[in-house]
Write an enzyme that holds these catalytic residues in place. Structure first.
Site, short mmCIF file in Angstrom:
data_model
loop_
_atom_site.label_atom_id
_atom_site.label_comp_id
_atom_site.label_asym_id
_atom_site.label_seq_id
_atom_site.Cartn_x
_atom_site.Cartn_y
_atom_site.Cartn_z
N SER A 1 -22.08 -54.51 -33.43
CA SER A 1 -22.76 -53.38 -32.77
C SER A 1 -22.94 -52.22 -33.76
CB SER A 1 -21.95 -52.90 -31.57
OG SER A 1 -20.82 -52.17 -32.01
N ASN A 2 -23.88 -51.34 -33.44
CA ASN A 2 -24.16 -50.24 -34.37
C ASN A 2 -22.96 -49.30 -34.52
OD1 ASN A 2 -26.60 -51.46 -34.52
ND2 ASN A 2 -27.82 -49.60 -34.26
N GLU B 1 -25.01 -62.34 -41.98
CA GLU B 1 -25.61 -62.03 -40.68
C GLU B 1 -26.27 -60.65 -40.70
OE1 GLU B 1 -22.89 -62.24 -37.39
OE2 GLU B 1 -24.51 -62.26 -35.92
N GLY C 1 -20.66 -69.92 -32.59
CA GLY C 1 -19.62 -69.73 -31.59
C GLY C 1 -18.51 -68.82 -32.09
N TYR C 2 -18.79 -67.55 -32.15
CA TYR C 2 -17.78 -66.56 -32.54
C TYR C 2 -17.24 -65.83 -31.30
CZ TYR C 2 -18.24 -66.45 -37.69
OH TYR C 2 -18.20 -66.74 -39.02
N SER C 3 -18.13 -65.10 -30.60
CA SER C 3 -17.69 -64.19 -29.53
C SER C 3 -17.10 -64.93 -28.34
CB SER C 3 -18.87 -63.35 -29.03
OG SER C 3 -19.49 -62.71 -30.11
C1 LIG Z 1 -28.39 -60.82 -27.24
C2 LIG Z 1 -27.07 -61.12 -27.88
C3 LIG Z 1 -26.93 -62.27 -28.64
C4 LIG Z 1 -25.69 -62.59 -29.18
N1 LIG Z 1 -25.57 -63.78 -29.86
C5 LIG Z 1 -24.34 -64.18 -30.26
C6 LIG Z 1 -24.16 -65.48 -30.84
O1 LIG Z 1 -25.09 -66.26 -31.00
N2 LIG Z 1 -22.91 -65.85 -31.19
C7 LIG Z 1 -21.83 -65.02 -31.05
O2 LIG Z 1 -20.73 -65.42 -31.42
N3 LIG Z 1 -21.97 -63.79 -30.51
C8 LIG Z 1 -23.21 -63.35 -30.11
N4 LIG Z 1 -23.36 -62.12 -29.53
C9 LIG Z 1 -22.17 -61.31 -29.27
C10 LIG Z 1 -22.11 -60.05 -30.10
O3 LIG Z 1 -21.67 -60.32 -31.39
C11 LIG Z 1 -21.15 -59.11 -29.35
O4 LIG Z 1 -21.78 -58.76 -28.12
C12 LIG Z 1 -20.85 -57.85 -30.13
O5 LIG Z 1 -20.05 -58.16 -31.25
C13 LIG Z 1 -20.10 -56.81 -29.25
O6 LIG Z 1 -19.00 -57.40 -28.65
P1 LIG Z 1 -18.76 -57.27 -27.06
O7 LIG Z 1 -20.03 -57.67 -26.37
O8 LIG Z 1 -17.53 -58.04 -26.73
O9 LIG Z 1 -18.54 -55.73 -26.79
P2 LIG Z 1 -17.22 -54.90 -27.08
O10 LIG Z 1 -16.64 -55.31 -28.37
O11 LIG Z 1 -16.36 -54.98 -25.88
O12 LIG Z 1 -17.81 -53.45 -27.22
C14 LIG Z 1 -18.25 -52.67 -26.10
C15 LIG Z 1 -18.74 -51.35 -26.63
O13 LIG Z 1 -17.67 -50.64 -27.28
C16 LIG Z 1 -18.03 -50.32 -28.63
N5 LIG Z 1 -16.87 -50.50 -29.50
C17 LIG Z 1 -16.01 -51.55 -29.53
N6 LIG Z 1 -15.08 -51.38 -30.48
C18 LIG Z 1 -15.34 -50.18 -31.07
C19 LIG Z 1 -14.74 -49.45 -32.13
N7 LIG Z 1 -13.67 -49.91 -32.79
N8 LIG Z 1 -15.29 -48.25 -32.48
C20 LIG Z 1 -16.40 -47.78 -31.84
N9 LIG Z 1 -17.01 -48.43 -30.82
C21 LIG Z 1 -16.49 -49.61 -30.44
C22 LIG Z 1 -19.12 -51.31 -29.00
O14 LIG Z 1 -19.96 -50.80 -30.01
C23 LIG Z 1 -19.86 -51.48 -27.68
O15 LIG Z 1 -20.77 -50.42 -27.50
C24 LIG Z 1 -24.59 -61.74 -29.00
C25 LIG Z 1 -24.75 -60.57 -28.27
C26 LIG Z 1 -25.96 -60.24 -27.71
C27 LIG Z 1 -26.10 -59.00 -26.90
#
Ligand SMILES: Cc1cc2nc3c(=O)[nH]c(=O)nc-3n(C[C@H](O)[C@H](O)[C@H](O)COP(=O)(O)OP(=O)(O)OC[C@H]3O[C@@H](n4cnc5c(N)ncnc54)[C@H](O)[C@@H]3O)c2cc1C
Length: 392
Positions: free
Chosen positions: A377-378, A245, A127-129
């Site tokens: 994310s990448n 992770e 439970g992070y995001s």
């Molecule tokens: C299938 C799946 C499973 C997951 N499982 C878990 C889980 O079990 N527990 C949990 O806690 N989380 C989980 N996550 C969440 C995941 O960690 C987040 O989706 C991820 O960290 C991106 O955050 P966000 O979705 O809020 O996108 P955002 O942070 O809003 O990002 C949106 C876009 O902007 C880009 N971006 C954002 N900031 C920057 C920056 N500073 N520089 C360049 N680009 C940037 C990102 O790369 C992305 O393309 C999961 C996600 C997915 C898709």
């Protein structure tokens, strides 16, 4: 630099390969290689087989059930499992919560949680995001207010993988909102998913599958003994966990197996009366992915050679996540191309001898969009490399 396995490492690989070929149940392998959904029972069945063998948590300290293998042996085992088509070992307990407890947990917490994680009794989720706190994790808002001998937790987590299977969730919560620096005032709590006030709501992904969820906390009471490390120091715990992770996202063994399957599909599929494999443009795309995969494997081996020499790899392991996931997506795209119209979801395919496989390809392609997002994310991985390795 030595990029070859030693004689002992090769012998270890052969032993692991032999055991996997004997021990992996056919029905589980069949589901994995044909991209079919795995149930909780499937995941636990494979977990239990490995636990009984003593190989479920190779990187744990030996006194808690670790195998004592070297980093190279652990890598070999991981890749052999991917190549053999084993179900994934769900990392939230084994690879995330456990390393946190080893580093920050009290003796009581270790004794209470670790054996149950090892045996697969407790299923964990992460439970992070939160909505608005993904890449920018430090802006999380879920609140935990101390009241006597417990915290009261209120807020929402999102994208929580397999929360619908989970018995426990480890959470980052805000225990002090008054701190100027957002990273301060966060704590790390272990929460029983059966606590009153928790609601799990599925998020259906574009492949129709349900891997992820929203988790709501409505005045959930959590005993103070479930706090890990000091109150307000959860960010230190969170960073420790994120390092783990990122490991294991390269998946070289799995990609090698899928590439082999792709070649078999392309050899059978006809284009203009000739096998697709003979088409120069298709071969060109396939070869590019294969070369990238070889480069990824060599990069992995370079990091392993560093580890052999006692030098832990730094932020540059983010490379493995970026390249590994791009290759996984590249293979899923070529699979779609190779299967052509037969790769459409839900379309009956009766004139091909690999119908079960092709019928799942469109769903697989959609599902694989996630790999460049989760585990950081990448784009964020590129930022890490830019800052920590290139000094930008
Ligand atoms: C299938 C799946 C499973 C997951 N499982 C878990 C889980 O079990 N527990 C949990 O806690 N989380 C989980 N996550 C969440 C995941 O960690 C987040 O989706 C991820 O960290 C991106 O955050 P966000 O979705 O809020 O996108 P955002 O942070 O809003 O990002 C949106 C876009 O902007 C880009 N971006 C954002 N900031 C920057 C920056 N500073 N520089 C360049 N680009 C940037 C990102 O790369 C992305 O393309 C999961 C996600 C997915 C898709």
């Amino acid at each position: 630099m030595d990029l070859n396995y030693s004689a002992e490492e090769t012998a270890f690989r052969d032993e692991a390969r032999g055991w996997l070929s004997q021990s992996l149940p056919h029905d589980l392998r069949d589901k994995v290689v044909n991209y079919r959904d795995l149930s909780k029972d499937d995941l636990l069945r494979w977990h239990t087989i490995l636990a009984e063998k003593g190989w479920v948590a190779p990187d744990w300290p030996v006194e808690w059930g670790g195998t004592g293998w070297t980093a190279v042996e652990r890598y070999i085992f991981e890749e052999e499992m991917g190549y053999a088509g084993c179900p994934p070992l769900i990392p939230f307990g084994l690879r995330m919560c456990a390393p946190v407890l080893f580093r920050f947990g009290t003796e009581e917490q270790k004794k209470r949680y670790l054996p149950r994680i090892y045996q697969g009794v407790d299923f964990w989720c992460q439970g992070y995001s939160e909505p608005g706190a993904g890449s920018d994790l430090a802006s999380l808002k879920t609140r935990a207010v101390r009241q006597g001998d417990h915290y009261v937790v209120t807020g929402q987590k999102i994208w929580t993988t397999l929360a619908h299977f989970a018995d426990w969730i480890f959470c980052l919560v805000r225990t002090d909102a008054s701190r100027e620096k957002r990273q301060e005032g966060i704590s790390f709590l272990l929460i029983d998913m059966r606590s009153p006030g928790i609601t799990v709501r599925p998020i259906v992904l574009m492949d129709g599958g349900q891997d992820v969820n929203e988790v709501f906390f409505d005045d959930v009471k959590v005993p103070v003994e479930n706090l890990v490390h000091e109150e307000h120091k959860g960010w230190t715990v969170a960073k420790h966990l994120l390092g783990y992770e990122r490991m294991g996202t390269g998946r070289v063994g799995q990609s090698k197996r899928e590439l082999q399957t792709l070649k078999e599909v392309a050899a059978r599929q006809l284009k203009g009366g000739r096998p697709l494999m003979d088409d120069p443009r298709f071969r060109d795309r396939l070869t590019r992915v294969e070369v990238e995969l070889m480069a990824l494997e060599i990069t992995n081996l370079r990091f392993l050679d560093q580890l052999r020499g006692g030098r832990p790899p730094g932020a540059e392991v983010s490379l493995l996540k970026i390249k590994g996931t791009e290759i996984q997506q590249g293979i899923s795209e070529l699979m779609m191309q190779a299967a052509g119209p037969f790769a459409q979801a839900f379309r009956p395919v009766d004139n091909m001898d690999f119908d079960h496989f092709t019928a799942r390809l469109a769903a697989r392609y959609c599902n694989m969009r996630k790999v460049t997002i989760y585990a950081g994310s990448n784009e964020i991985q590129r930022n890490i490399i830019a800052k920590a390795t290139l000094g930008l």
